[in-house]
Design an enzyme around this catalytic site. Structure first.
Site, PDB file in Angstrom:
ATOM      1  N   SER A  76       0.563  -1.220  -0.002  1.00 53.06           N
ATOM      2  CA  SER A  76       0.147   0.011  -0.048  1.00 53.06           C
ATOM      3  C   SER A  76       0.941   1.440  -0.066  1.00 53.06           C
ATOM      4  CB  SER A  76      -0.976  -0.077   1.178  1.00 53.06           C
ATOM      5  OG  SER A  76      -1.996  -0.901   0.973  1.00 53.06           O
ATOM      6  N   LYS A  79      -0.205   3.882  -2.590  1.00 50.88           N
ATOM      7  CA  LYS A  79      -1.254   4.739  -2.488  1.00 50.88           C
ATOM      8  C   LYS A  79      -0.421   6.139  -2.388  1.00 50.88           C
ATOM      9  CE  LYS A  79      -4.375   1.479  -0.565  1.00 50.88           C
ATOM     10  NZ  LYS A  79      -4.588   0.535   0.470  1.00 50.88           N
ATOM     11  N   SER A 135      -5.718   3.243   4.968  1.00 49.81           N
ATOM     12  CA  SER A 135      -5.363   2.345   3.625  1.00 49.81           C
ATOM     13  C   SER A 135      -6.416   1.883   3.088  1.00 49.81           C
ATOM     14  CB  SER A 135      -4.127   1.449   4.191  1.00 49.81           C
ATOM     15  OG  SER A 135      -3.545   1.201   3.122  1.00 49.81           O
TER      16      SER A 135
END
Length: 304
Positions: A76, A79, A135
Site C-alpha cells: 500500500s 497509494k 489504507s
C-alpha cells in the site's frame, strides 16, 4: 532552508558517504557548535528489513541504504503515487460517487478498506483521507475510477508519472498495491520510494493528510459517518513524525515510508519487508534508523 542544509551537512560530513548501493563509512569527525558528534557506528544497528534507505528530507541525499536499487513489492505504499496523481490533477473538492465495484475488488484481494459503501458521495479530498489513513483500497479504487477515468487510464498515468520522475525501478499495475494481477507486478525500490515520498511531501494537501492521526467525516446527505485512523504507528510513538504511509501484503511483508523532523532536521526513509506480518517490526526498524542520525545530534543540541 540554507541554514538547515549547512547544519545537516556539518553534522553528517566526514561521518558517512553512501554511493550506488554501497555504504562507505568515514570517521566521525563532524562537529556542531564546536562539539564532537559521537557517532557510534557506521550504520544503524538491528534493522531487519532487507531493503531500506534513509535520506535527509530536503534534497533527498541518502545517508544510509540497504539494497537501494532492488525492486520488490511495496503493497500500500503504492497509494502515495495514487495520491500524487490525484492531487496533481486538482479539483479536490469535486464530488465522487463510490462505485459498486469496490465490493468485489476488496473481497477478491482481501484488501484493507475504509468502510465505504457503494453509492456514497464524498469529495476527492475526503477519499484521500480514506485511502491514506486506514489504507482504504476501496477509496483508492474509487479515486482511480474517477480520475482515470477508469482503472487502466489511471494506472497508465501512475506509470507515466514514475517515468517522468526518473523512478526506473518502479512499476504499477494497481492503484492500491494489491497483488493484481500477481504478487510482484507492482514494485519499487528503496531509493525510488524515498524520491516519491519527498515529492509527495512537498504538496501541502498530501502533507496535511498523512500527518493526521485520525479524520472524522460526519454523516451527511450523501455519506455515512466515518472515522478513519492512521495505520502509521510512528505517528503515535515517535517524536517529530509527520507521515507518511504503511504497506502490507504476503509478498511485501510489512513496509513503512516515513518522514520526521527533529531539531529542525527532516529525515525521510523507507523499510521494506521488515517482517512477514508485524507492523511493530517496521516501526522499530524506522526508529532504529532515525535514532542513528538524531541521537548523536540531539546529544549536542538539546532540542527534542
Amino acid at each position: 532552508m540554507q541554514t538547515f542544509a549547512r547544519l545537516l551537512l556539518t553534522a553528517v560530513a566526514g561521518m558517512l558517504v553512501v554511493a550506488a548501493g554501497h555504504g562507505v563509512a568515514a570517521a566521525p569527525a563532524a562537529s556542531v557548535a564546536h562539539s564532537q558528534l559521537p557517532w557510534l557506528s557506521p550504520e544503524p544497528d538491528g534493522v531487519q528489513a532487507p531493503g531500506a534507505a534513509l535520506a535527509e528530507g530536503i534534497a533527498g541525499t541518502v545517508l544510509w541504504s540497504r539494497q537501494p536499487n532492488t525492486p520488490v513489492p511495496i503493497a500500500s505504499i503504492t497509494k502515495v503515487m495514487t495520491a500524487l496523481v490525484v492531487i496533481n490533477a486538482g479539483d479536490l473538492d469535486r464530488t465522487i460517487t463510490v462505485p459498486q465495484e469496490i465490493v468485489a475488488y476488496c473481497t477478491r484481494y482481501d484488501g484493507s478498506n475504509a468502510g465505504l459503501v457503494p453509492g456514497e458521495v464524498l469529495t476527492a479530498r475526503q477519499l484521500l483521507y480514506a485511502m491514506l489513513l486506514p489504507s482504504g483500497c476501496d477509496a483508492a479504487y474509487t479515486l482511480a475510477e474517477a480520475y482515470g477515468p477508469g482503472q487502466d487510464e489511471f494506472i497508465a498515468t501512475m506509470n507515466d508519472t514514475a517515468r517522468h520522475m526518473g523512478l526506473a525501478g518502479t512499476h504499477f499495475t494497481d492503484p492500491s498495491g494489491l497483488p493484481a494481477p500477481t504478487d510482484h507486478s507492482t514494485y519499487s525500490t528503496p531509493a525510488d520510494l524515498v524520491a516519491l515520498g519527498l515529492r509527495a511531501m512537498s504538496l501541502p494537501a498530501f502533507r496535511d493528510i498523512v500527518s493526521s492521526q485520525s479524520y472524522h467525516l460526519p454523516a451527511g446527505p450523501g455519506n455515512r459517518d466515518h472515522l478513519w485512523q492512521t495505520t502509521n504507528l510512528l505517528l503515535h510513538d515517535y517524536p517529530g513524525t509527520i507521515g507518511i504511509k504503511t504497506g502490507y501484503t504476503d509478498a511485501a511483508g510489512t513496509c513503512l515510508l516515513f518522514e520526521t523532523v527533529r531539531a529542525g532536521i527532516p529525515l525521510i526513509g523507507v523499510v521494506l519487508h521488515s517482517s512477514p506480518d508485524s507492523d511493530v517490526a517496521a516501526k522499530d526498524d524506522a526508529e532504529r534508523m532515525l535514532n542513528w542520525v538524531y541521537n548523536p545530534i540531539l546529544s549536542v543540541l538539546p532540542i527534542s
